[in-house]
Design a protein around this motif. Structure first.
Motif, short mmCIF file in Angstrom:
data_model
loop_
_atom_site.label_atom_id
_atom_site.label_comp_id
_atom_site.label_asym_id
_atom_site.label_seq_id
_atom_site.Cartn_x
_atom_site.Cartn_y
_atom_site.Cartn_z
N GLU A 1 53.39 -1.64 54.82
CA GLU A 1 54.16 -3.09 54.81
C GLU A 1 53.39 -3.93 55.94
OE1 GLU A 1 58.33 -2.73 55.12
OE2 GLU A 1 58.36 -1.12 53.38
N LEU A 2 52.97 -5.19 55.30
CA LEU A 2 52.32 -6.04 56.23
C LEU A 2 53.48 -7.14 56.63
CD1 LEU A 2 49.47 -7.03 53.84
CD2 LEU A 2 49.57 -5.24 55.52
N PHE A 3 53.09 -7.42 58.09
CA PHE A 3 54.06 -8.47 58.64
C PHE A 3 54.26 -9.81 57.54
CE2 PHE A 3 53.97 -6.14 62.62
CZ PHE A 3 55.34 -6.37 63.13
N ALA A 4 53.06 -10.30 57.02
CA ALA A 4 53.06 -11.64 56.51
C ALA A 4 52.56 -11.25 54.98
CB ALA A 4 52.29 -12.46 57.15
N PRO A 5 52.63 -12.09 53.96
CA PRO A 5 51.93 -11.90 52.67
C PRO A 5 50.50 -12.14 52.92
CG PRO A 5 53.57 -13.27 52.71
CD PRO A 5 53.65 -13.15 54.02
N ALA A 6 49.63 -11.21 52.09
CA ALA A 6 48.22 -11.50 52.48
C ALA A 6 47.73 -12.25 51.08
CB ALA A 6 47.54 -10.04 52.51
N TRP A 7 47.18 -13.27 51.27
CA TRP A 7 46.66 -14.13 49.97
C TRP A 7 45.69 -13.65 49.56
CZ3 TRP A 7 50.96 -16.58 49.06
CH2 TRP A 7 51.70 -16.98 50.17
N GLY A 8 45.81 -13.44 48.24
CA GLY A 8 44.56 -12.70 47.70
C GLY A 8 44.38 -11.27 47.38
N PRO B 1 48.33 -7.58 60.16
CA PRO B 1 48.89 -6.38 60.83
C PRO B 1 49.75 -5.97 60.08
CG PRO B 1 48.92 -8.59 62.30
CD PRO B 1 48.53 -8.90 60.90
N LEU B 2 50.03 -4.50 60.25
CA LEU B 2 50.89 -3.60 59.65
C LEU B 2 52.44 -3.86 60.31
CD1 LEU B 2 48.67 -2.40 58.21
CD2 LEU B 2 49.71 -0.28 58.42
N ARG B 3 53.48 -3.89 59.51
CA ARG B 3 54.79 -3.97 59.99
C ARG B 3 55.13 -2.10 60.17
NH1 ARG B 3 59.58 -7.46 58.53
NH2 ARG B 3 57.69 -8.60 57.69
N SER B 4 54.64 -1.55 59.16
CA SER B 4 54.93 -0.23 59.15
C SER B 4 54.09 0.73 58.16
CB SER B 4 56.55 0.21 58.63
OG SER B 4 56.85 -0.19 57.36
N LEU B 5 54.33 1.85 58.31
CA LEU B 5 53.29 2.85 57.57
C LEU B 5 54.23 4.17 57.46
CD1 LEU B 5 50.41 3.49 56.16
CD2 LEU B 5 49.77 4.67 58.06
N THR B 6 54.47 4.58 56.18
CA THR B 6 55.40 5.47 55.95
C THR B 6 54.94 6.50 55.03
OG1 THR B 6 56.77 4.19 54.52
CG2 THR B 6 57.53 4.56 56.92
N THR C 1 42.24 6.09 63.80
CA THR C 1 43.65 6.23 63.16
C THR C 1 44.22 5.29 62.60
OG1 THR C 1 43.90 8.27 64.54
CG2 THR C 1 45.92 7.45 63.59
N PHE C 2 44.65 5.05 61.13
CA PHE C 2 45.55 3.97 60.63
C PHE C 2 46.96 4.38 60.88
CE2 PHE C 2 46.94 1.39 57.20
CZ PHE C 2 46.09 0.30 57.36
N ASP C 3 47.58 3.41 61.59
CA ASP C 3 48.97 3.46 61.68
C ASP C 3 49.49 2.13 61.90
OD1 ASP C 3 48.22 2.46 64.14
OD2 ASP C 3 48.42 4.45 65.29
N ARG C 4 50.82 2.19 62.39
CA ARG C 4 51.42 0.83 62.11
C ARG C 4 50.99 -0.27 63.21
NH1 ARG C 4 56.84 0.67 65.58
NH2 ARG C 4 56.37 2.10 67.29
N PHE C 5 50.07 0.23 64.12
CA PHE C 5 49.37 -0.92 64.84
C PHE C 5 47.85 -1.21 64.14
CE2 PHE C 5 51.97 1.92 67.42
CZ PHE C 5 52.95 1.17 68.07
N SER C 6 47.75 -0.88 63.20
CA SER C 6 46.50 -1.14 62.47
C SER C 6 46.65 -2.60 61.75
CB SER C 6 46.12 -0.03 61.51
OG SER C 6 45.85 1.24 62.38
N SER C 7 45.47 -2.88 61.10
CA SER C 7 45.58 -3.95 60.24
C SER C 7 44.66 -3.70 59.05
CB SER C 7 44.78 -5.15 61.00
OG SER C 7 45.48 -5.47 62.11
#
Length: 115
Positions: free
Chosen positions: A64-71, A102-107, A87-93
């Protein structure tokens, strides 16, 4: 009894009469290791701010992203920025058309239906 004391007693009576709010358990945050060595196999767009990502071992993750990704809905390729660790986690983009989201969460989630 003064007005302040009456207000405090009324507030106390309201809070004790209300049932305790049910605690909502959040899903555990996940991480995808070795992204820079093929750790991400596939991805699917759910909407402008949600992706499903397939890692190794047929595991699927919801990003889940913090903001809508246009395109994002029309992107043929996206980037996964892990920072220094790989490592791809909630601190990644996620990078879409040169913009970083940026990601809000990764589950971890169940595999999506084929279709």
């Amino acid at each position: 009894m003064n007005t302040l004391a009456k207000a405090l007693l009324a507030a106390l009576a309201v809070t004790t009469a209300m049932p305790a709010a049910a605690t909502v358990e959040r899903p555990k945050e996940a991480r995808i290791n070795f992204v820079n060595h093929g750790g991400i196999r596939d991805w699917r767009v759910v909407d402008r701010d949600t992706l499903l990502i397939r890692g190794t071992g047929k595991r699927w993750y919801k990003a889940e992203l913090f903001a809508p990704a246009w395109g994002l809905n029309y992107a043929h390729a996206i980037g996964f920025d892990t920072g220094f660790g790989g490592t791809f986690d909630r601190f990644s983009s996620v990078i879409v058309e040169g913009r970083r989201y940026p990601l809000r969460s990764l589950t971890e989630v169940e595999a999506p239906a084929r279709g």
